[in-house]
Design a protein around this motif. Structure first.
Motif, PDB file in Angstrom:
ATOM      1  N   PHE A 184       0.576   3.826  -3.308  1.00 45.61           N
ATOM      2  CA  PHE A 184       0.317   5.585  -2.973  1.00 45.61           C
ATOM      3  C   PHE A 184       1.657   6.113  -3.957  1.00 45.61           C
ATOM      4  CE2 PHE A 184      -0.160   8.755  -0.214  1.00 45.61           C
ATOM      5  CZ  PHE A 184      -1.752   9.422  -1.038  1.00 45.61           C
TER       6      PHE A 184
ATOM      7  N   ALA B 296       0.772  -0.808   0.000  1.00 50.37           N
ATOM      8  CA  ALA B 296      -0.150   0.073  -0.113  1.00 50.37           C
ATOM      9  C   ALA B 296       0.671   1.252  -0.128  1.00 50.37           C
ATOM     10  CB  ALA B 296      -0.763   0.052   1.295  1.00 50.37           C
TER      11      ALA B 296
ATOM     12  N   LEU C 199      -5.548  -3.926  -3.277  1.00 52.12           N
ATOM     13  CA  LEU C 199      -5.967  -2.468  -2.916  1.00 52.12           C
ATOM     14  C   LEU C 199      -7.041  -2.127  -3.990  1.00 52.12           C
ATOM     15  CD1 LEU C 199      -2.659  -1.861  -2.038  1.00 52.12           C
ATOM     16  CD2 LEU C 199      -4.385  -1.869  -0.474  1.00 52.12           C
ATOM     17  N   HIS C 200      -7.572  -1.264  -3.013  1.00 54.23           N
ATOM     18  CA  HIS C 200      -9.083  -0.581  -4.141  1.00 54.23           C
ATOM     19  C   HIS C 200      -8.560   0.826  -4.072  1.00 54.23           C
ATOM     20  CE1 HIS C 200     -10.314  -4.170  -5.535  1.00 54.23           C
ATOM     21  NE2 HIS C 200      -9.821  -4.774  -4.292  1.00 54.23           N
ATOM     22  N   HIS C 201      -8.245   2.431  -4.429  1.00 49.37           N
ATOM     23  CA  HIS C 201      -7.946   3.687  -4.208  1.00 49.37           C
ATOM     24  C   HIS C 201      -9.348   4.622  -3.622  1.00 49.37           C
ATOM     25  CE1 HIS C 201      -5.831   7.674  -4.319  1.00 49.37           C
ATOM     26  NE2 HIS C 201      -5.161   7.454  -2.354  1.00 49.37           N
ATOM     27  N   LEU C 202      -9.403   5.318  -2.094  1.00 46.98           N
ATOM     28  CA  LEU C 202     -10.430   5.590  -2.530  1.00 46.98           C
ATOM     29  C   LEU C 202      -9.894   7.453  -2.538  1.00 46.98           C
ATOM     30  CD1 LEU C 202     -11.838   3.915   1.290  1.00 46.98           C
ATOM     31  CD2 LEU C 202     -12.865   3.792  -0.906  1.00 46.98           C
ATOM     32  N   GLY C 203      -9.064   7.361  -2.018  1.00 49.46           N
ATOM     33  CA  GLY C 203      -8.647   9.039  -1.917  1.00 49.46           C
ATOM     34  C   GLY C 203      -7.489   9.056  -1.140  1.00 49.46           C
ATOM     35  N   GLY C 204      -6.455   9.938  -1.486  1.00 51.88           N
ATOM     36  CA  GLY C 204      -5.783  10.419  -0.469  1.00 51.88           C
ATOM     37  C   GLY C 204      -4.724   8.816  -0.020  1.00 51.88           C
ATOM     38  N   GLY C 205      -4.285   8.368  -0.603  1.00 47.31           N
ATOM     39  CA  GLY C 205      -4.005   6.811   0.273  1.00 47.31           C
ATOM     40  C   GLY C 205      -4.591   5.904   0.887  1.00 47.31           C
ATOM     41  N   LEU C 206      -6.270   5.840   1.000  1.00 42.95           N
ATOM     42  CA  LEU C 206      -6.822   5.417   1.845  1.00 42.95           C
ATOM     43  C   LEU C 206      -7.375   4.354   0.489  1.00 42.95           C
ATOM     44  CD1 LEU C 206      -8.352   4.814   4.738  1.00 42.95           C
ATOM     45  CD2 LEU C 206     -10.411   6.587   3.462  1.00 42.95           C
ATOM     46  N   PHE C 207      -7.268   3.208   1.197  1.00 40.90           N
ATOM     47  CA  PHE C 207      -7.785   2.098   0.212  1.00 40.90           C
ATOM     48  C   PHE C 207      -8.637   1.328   0.860  1.00 40.90           C
ATOM     49  CE2 PHE C 207      -3.348   2.967  -1.459  1.00 40.90           C
ATOM     50  CZ  PHE C 207      -3.224   3.709  -2.402  1.00 40.90           C
ATOM     51  N   ALA C 208      -9.252   0.402   0.079  1.00 41.76           N
ATOM     52  CA  ALA C 208     -10.103  -0.235   0.470  1.00 41.76           C
ATOM     53  C   ALA C 208      -9.516  -1.814   0.380  1.00 41.76           C
ATOM     54  CB  ALA C 208     -11.048  -0.203  -0.189  1.00 41.76           C
ATOM     55  N   ARG C 209      -9.335  -2.535   1.308  1.00 37.38           N
ATOM     56  CA  ARG C 209      -8.914  -3.402   1.252  1.00 37.38           C
ATOM     57  C   ARG C 209      -9.962  -4.967   0.643  1.00 37.38           C
ATOM     58  NH1 ARG C 209      -6.416  -7.982   4.358  1.00 37.38           N
ATOM     59  NH2 ARG C 209      -7.438  -6.926   6.624  1.00 37.38           N
TER      60      ARG C 209
END
Lengths: 193, 193
Positions: B86, B82, B173-183
């Motif tokens: 990013f 992750a 990893l699935h990028h939600l934005g701003g370095g926050l990922f859904a796993r």
């Protein structure tokens, strides 16, 4: 979880709704006919103006209505709609109205009047078709410009997703195959290197 | 988790690797130069032949190398990457070799010799560029045909993902934005309606 009124999403935030790759329900309507299909293959292609791409096979009823109606809606189902989403991808709207069959009750979108789904969904993006004859023919890839978007503020607000245990029914679905979906439940925050 | 040798993925299963919308690392190489960038915007567009689309801004070093080298690799990072993913999306390869900076050690792909990443990744797809001047210019959308694919059999085998607590480092990893990922950790099996 009670129904919550959707809130508009500013168009410069629209790409965030699709950024993490959720499976969507594509809705279309034209000439008194309407349809809904599931699509795992969609993505944003531009922030501003907000544009998206979605793969819609040229043999589908959705493709026929997309062209005839000049647009489509990408509705993002929450986890509670897993069964309906899988079913929407497994039958054709030519065989009967899938909204009725699946218990989905759309309302007219604000700009194009296309069917938008809210109950059970996390968000939707109403899109005007951008005709691209070559890529539609060669790759079944259709482009659109987002003209309106909205989300359930319990899961997406101010341009950000918030995935928590108390909004599990609104967590997005990500189709792995055969009706098995990953649910966007756990998150990882990257640290700067 | 010890390194495991990747296993080839049959090309008719390649779309499954991207079907659920993971964020990818796009690698390219040409003329002794190479690069890696993160991309949240990619999708399959066809099962057979296996084809994909990925959005690569025309100003990027990756776009320059993609065109010069005639291909690209979509590497699918696991959750343990992750931070590197990013970081790969936050700087340009024109400012220095990002593989070295991020501790990523590619090896040559089997068909095109492009850099493929395995350690820390769940899978990769080596793709031959399908030039489409118009969509590349208008939508930064680049198409490719998958010519080879492989996956870590602990998380993807025989065309199927298996996301379990014991392979959490390989969850996509699935990028939600701003370095926050859904796993992609939890799954939901849809029931027939």
């Amino acid at each position: 979880m009670p129904n919550s009124p959707f809130q508009p999403v500013e168009l410069h935030h629209a790409s965030r709704l699709l950024n993490h790759g959720p499976t969507v329900l594509v809705t279309t309507a034209a000439g008194g006919r309407r349809n809904v299909m599931a699509a795992a293959w969609s993505m944003p292609v531009e922030f501003t103006p907000p544009r998206v791409a979605v793969v819609v096979d040229k043999a589908t009823f959705t493709r026929e209505l997309l062209v005839a109606g000049g647009g489509f809606v990408l509705c993002i189902p929450g986890a509670a709609l897993a069964d309906a989403t899988f079913a929407a991808g497994s039958r054709s709207g030519r065989d009967g109205d899938k909204f009725d069959a699946l218990g989905l009750q759309p309302r007219p979108g604000p700009v194009l009047g296309l069917p938008v789904l809210e109950a059970g969904c996390a968000a939707w993006l109403e899109c005007r078709w951008l005709p691209e004859a070559h890529t539609e023919a060669a790759y079944d890839t259709c482009f659109g410009e987002v003209v309106a978007a909205a989300a359930d503020p319990r899961v997406f607000a101010e341009g950000r997703w918030s995935l928590r245990p108390d909004n599990a029914d609104l967590h997005t679905l990500h189709h792995l195959g055969g009706g098995l979906f990953a649910r966007a439940a756990q998150t990882v925050q990257a640290r700067p290197l």
